[in-house]
Scaffold this motif. Structure first.
Motif, PDB file in Angstrom:
ATOM      1  N   CYS A 178       0.825  -1.140  -0.007  1.00 14.21           N
ATOM      2  CA  CYS A 178      -0.032   0.183  -0.039  1.00 14.21           C
ATOM      3  C   CYS A 178       0.798   1.115  -0.247  1.00 14.21           C
ATOM      4  N   HIS A 179       0.265   2.443  -0.186  1.00 13.68           N
ATOM      5  CA  HIS A 179       0.894   3.758  -0.390  1.00 13.68           C
ATOM      6  C   HIS A 179       1.982   3.869  -1.035  1.00 13.68           C
ATOM      7  N   GLY A 180       1.881   3.142  -2.298  1.00 13.05           N
ATOM      8  CA  GLY A 180       3.015   3.561  -3.163  1.00 13.05           C
ATOM      9  C   GLY A 180       2.590   4.848  -3.996  1.00 13.05           C
ATOM     10  N   ILE A 181       3.798   5.813  -4.029  1.00  8.95           N
ATOM     11  CA  ILE A 181       3.794   7.175  -4.673  1.00  8.95           C
ATOM     12  C   ILE A 181       3.975   7.097  -5.834  1.00  8.95           C
ATOM     13  N   PRO A 182       3.006   7.633  -6.690  1.00 10.49           N
ATOM     14  CA  PRO A 182       3.331   7.753  -8.204  1.00 10.49           C
ATOM     15  C   PRO A 182       4.408   8.404  -8.434  1.00 10.49           C
ATOM     16  N   ASP A 183       5.303   7.929  -9.459  1.00  9.31           N
ATOM     17  CA  ASP A 183       6.448   8.175  -9.998  1.00  9.31           C
ATOM     18  C   ASP A 183       6.758   8.020 -11.527  1.00  9.31           C
ATOM     19  N   SER A 184       7.992   8.230 -11.749  1.00  9.25           N
ATOM     20  CA  SER A 184       8.006   7.883 -13.306  1.00  9.25           C
ATOM     21  C   SER A 184       8.434   6.739 -13.748  1.00  9.25           C
ATOM     22  N   ARG A 185       8.322   5.663 -12.842  1.00  6.19           N
ATOM     23  CA  ARG A 185       8.426   4.242 -13.541  1.00  6.19           C
ATOM     24  C   ARG A 185       6.983   4.048 -14.370  1.00  6.19           C
ATOM     25  N   GLU A 186       7.459   3.411 -15.402  1.00  5.53           N
ATOM     26  CA  GLU A 186       6.345   2.936 -16.364  1.00  5.53           C
ATOM     27  C   GLU A 186       5.985   1.423 -16.043  1.00  5.53           C
ATOM     28  N   LEU A 187       4.760   1.280 -16.072  1.00  2.00           N
ATOM     29  CA  LEU A 187       3.979  -0.111 -15.966  1.00  2.00           C
ATOM     30  C   LEU A 187       4.732  -1.122 -17.002  1.00  2.00           C
ATOM     31  N   GLU A 188       4.807  -2.368 -16.600  1.00  2.00           N
ATOM     32  CA  GLU A 188       5.140  -3.191 -17.607  1.00  2.00           C
ATOM     33  C   GLU A 188       4.300  -4.356 -17.658  1.00  2.00           C
ATOM     34  N   ASP A 189       4.294  -4.893 -18.760  1.00  2.00           N
ATOM     35  CA  ASP A 189       3.356  -6.053 -19.117  1.00  2.00           C
ATOM     36  C   ASP A 189       3.450  -7.244 -18.171  1.00  2.00           C
ATOM     37  N   GLY A 190       2.303  -7.528 -17.523  1.00  2.00           N
ATOM     38  CA  GLY A 190       2.392  -8.740 -16.513  1.00  2.00           C
ATOM     39  C   GLY A 190       2.366  -7.995 -15.061  1.00  2.00           C
ATOM     40  N   ASP A 191       2.310  -6.692 -14.870  1.00  5.05           N
ATOM     41  CA  ASP A 191       2.348  -6.026 -13.582  1.00  5.05           C
ATOM     42  C   ASP A 191       0.915  -6.001 -12.979  1.00  5.05           C
ATOM     43  N   ILE A 192       0.643  -5.932 -11.654  1.00  2.00           N
ATOM     44  CA  ILE A 192      -0.548  -5.692 -11.132  1.00  2.00           C
ATOM     45  C   ILE A 192      -0.196  -4.441 -10.678  1.00  2.00           C
ATOM     46  N   ILE A 193      -1.507  -3.518 -10.352  1.00  2.00           N
ATOM     47  CA  ILE A 193      -1.555  -2.401  -9.755  1.00  2.00           C
ATOM     48  C   ILE A 193      -2.671  -1.976  -8.934  1.00  2.00           C
ATOM     49  N   ASN A 194      -2.480  -1.610  -7.727  1.00  3.33           N
ATOM     50  CA  ASN A 194      -3.523  -1.296  -6.854  1.00  3.33           C
ATOM     51  C   ASN A 194      -3.679   0.232  -6.914  1.00  3.33           C
ATOM     52  N   ILE A 195      -4.882   0.986  -7.191  1.00  2.40           N
ATOM     53  CA  ILE A 195      -5.091   2.228  -7.172  1.00  2.40           C
ATOM     54  C   ILE A 195      -6.077   2.450  -6.282  1.00  2.40           C
ATOM     55  N   ASP A 196      -5.464   3.556  -5.041  1.00  2.00           N
ATOM     56  CA  ASP A 196      -6.130   3.950  -4.121  1.00  2.00           C
ATOM     57  C   ASP A 196      -6.765   5.164  -4.153  1.00  2.00           C
ATOM     58  N   VAL A 197      -8.088   5.602  -4.332  1.00  2.00           N
ATOM     59  CA  VAL A 197      -8.632   6.805  -4.540  1.00  2.00           C
ATOM     60  C   VAL A 197      -9.448   7.373  -3.379  1.00  2.00           C
ATOM     61  N   THR A 198      -9.066   8.425  -2.906  1.00  2.00           N
ATOM     62  CA  THR A 198     -10.095   8.984  -1.797  1.00  2.00           C
ATOM     63  C   THR A 198     -10.113  10.477  -2.158  1.00  2.00           C
ATOM     64  N   VAL A 199     -11.519  11.058  -2.196  1.00  2.00           N
ATOM     65  CA  VAL A 199     -12.029  12.180  -2.610  1.00  2.00           C
ATOM     66  C   VAL A 199     -12.599  13.058  -1.379  1.00  2.00           C
ATOM     67  N   TYR A 200     -12.562  14.233  -1.134  1.00  2.00           N
ATOM     68  CA  TYR A 200     -13.076  14.994  -0.369  1.00  2.00           C
ATOM     69  C   TYR A 200     -14.149  16.019  -1.015  1.00  2.00           C
ATOM     70  N   LEU A 201     -15.470  15.714  -0.858  1.00  4.31           N
ATOM     71  CA  LEU A 201     -16.452  16.335  -1.596  1.00  4.31           C
ATOM     72  C   LEU A 201     -17.418  16.954  -0.539  1.00  4.31           C
ATOM     73  N   ASN A 202     -17.424  18.460  -0.742  1.00  6.64           N
ATOM     74  CA  ASN A 202     -18.643  18.849   0.298  1.00  6.64           C
ATOM     75  C   ASN A 202     -18.316  18.623   1.595  1.00  6.64           C
ATOM     76  N   GLY A 203     -16.986  18.350   2.069  1.00  8.87           N
ATOM     77  CA  GLY A 203     -16.733  18.119   3.604  1.00  8.87           C
ATOM     78  C   GLY A 203     -16.827  16.739   3.983  1.00  8.87           C
ATOM     79  N   TYR A 204     -16.973  15.585   3.005  1.00  8.79           N
ATOM     80  CA  TYR A 204     -16.976  14.422   3.286  1.00  8.79           C
ATOM     81  C   TYR A 204     -16.062  13.614   2.538  1.00  8.79           C
ATOM     82  N   HIS A 205     -15.406  12.512   2.910  1.00  6.82           N
ATOM     83  CA  HIS A 205     -14.642  11.725   2.309  1.00  6.82           C
ATOM     84  C   HIS A 205     -15.110  10.225   1.638  1.00  6.82           C
TER      85      HIS A 205
END
Length: 349
Positions: A178-205
């Motif tokens: 968890c908590h991987g920081i997006p950077d310059s690494r390119e994804l490679e064929d065969g990788d798996i990637i978890n993408i964790d999204v949180t938004v703060y909209l109108n005062g609620y996450h």
């Protein structure tokens, strides 16, 4: 976004926790969970497990099966700007995460509608992010697209500035728990990637994540991802008013055991709503902690499973957490609302 813990060393809300297994020093920016206590406190001393060094020597350049190289840190671009008119969470501007707020997130009708709105936007952003996953794309490009979509919808990307986190989304590839920081690494064929999204909209996450396939993924990785998703679905299915929280951990652990997968203990789910991380602490493994679900309560469930070691090692960026042995890890997460009939998944399109 998960938080850390420490039930002998146990938990970490994917953004909260205790000591890492086999680490001789406290983990940076993790919250300590104490059994029998309602509070998770931050550990702020800067230190690393000696195991981190193993990630950067030649003997560990490849994982045991020789199919892929271990992750290496890439170049991190500057933080992206957020328009002034967009409401910011209270922690923005402070490098110290606020920890887990005492008391559950229980909502009235207005609050529930706000949670549905933030959850739906988070789900839409995650779905869009998943369409970007392909060989050759940089995780920083995913961050850029996610950031733009969130602010275009009048929301704030919750991870940005949380305890100094420099990006708007977490991108955790292969052995990254968890908590991987997006950077310059390119994804490679065969990788798996978890993408964790949180938004703060109108005062609620609204908080959600999923693990995606990049190109042609082998059967071992596919099965891990599928079983992790099943663990989340099964855990949600047992939720209802009055149900003990420990039933979540037992349900996940029982299903993972059928496939001999490890369940990461150092990171946990959490209450979410007006604050990013609140009570209760949600353990994803068998436990005897107390507490029961209540009507109109919101929290995340976010199991992290591994093929090999469940022991986490933190990079010196103070955020990226990888498996000790370089084995694959997968995660799925939803924000749910406890209703009279069971549980409503707020983070789905």
């Amino acid at each position: 976004m998960a938080v850390p813990s420490s039930l002998q060393p146990r938990l970490l809300s994917s953004f909260v926790g205790g000591r890492f297994v086999r680490s001789t020093q406290p983990v940076q920016r993790l919250f300590r969970f104490n059994p029998g206590s309602k509070h998770v406190s931050m550990q702020l001393s800067r230190s690393l497990s000696g195991l981190t060094d193993l990630l950067f020597n030649r003997r560990n350049e490849d994982v045991a099966d020789g199919k892929r190289k271990r992750l290496r840190p890439g170049k991190i671009s500057p933080c992206r700007p957020v328009p002034d008119h967009i409401l910011r969470p209270p922690y923005v501007g402070s490098r110290q995460p606020p920890g887990i707020a005492s008391g559950p997130e229980v909502h009235d009708e207005k609050g529930i509608e706000c949670m549905r709105a933030s959850g739906k936007l988070a789900a839409q952003v995650l779905e869009f992010a998943g369409t970007l996953v392909k060989p050759g794309i940089r995780t920083d490009e995913i961050d850029q697209a996610v950031h733009q979509m969130i602010i275009d919808n009048g929301a704030y990307p919750s991870p940005l500035g949380y305890g100094g986190f420099p990006k708007s989304v977490c991108t955790s590839v292969n052995e990254c728990i968890c908590h991987g920081i997006p950077d310059s690494r390119e994804l490679e064929d065969g990788d798996i990637i978890n993408i964790d999204v949180t938004v703060y909209l109108n005062g609620y996450h609204g908080d959600t994540s999923a693990t995606f396939f990049c190109g042609e993924v082998d059967e071992e990785a596919k099965t891990l991802v599928q079983v992790t998703k099943e663990c989340l679905d099964k855990a949600i299915s047992v939720c209802a008013p009055g149900v003990e929280f420990k039933k979540i951990g037992r349900t996940i652990n029982d299903h993972a055991d059928k496939y001999r997968y490890g369940v990461v203990r150092q990171f946990v789910g959490h209450g979410v709503g007006l604050v990013f991380h609140a009570d209760p602490v949600i353990l994803h493994f068998r436990n005897n902690e107390g507490g029961r679900m209540v009507l109109n309560q919101t929290f995340t469930i976010e199991p992290m499973l591994t093929i090999g070691s469940i022991n986490p090692v933190m990079w010196d960026d103070d955020w990226t957490v990888v498996t000790e042995d370089g084995s694959l890890s997968a995660q799925f997460e939803h924000t749910i609302l406890i209703t009279k009939d069971g549980a409503e998944i707020l983070t789905q399109c």
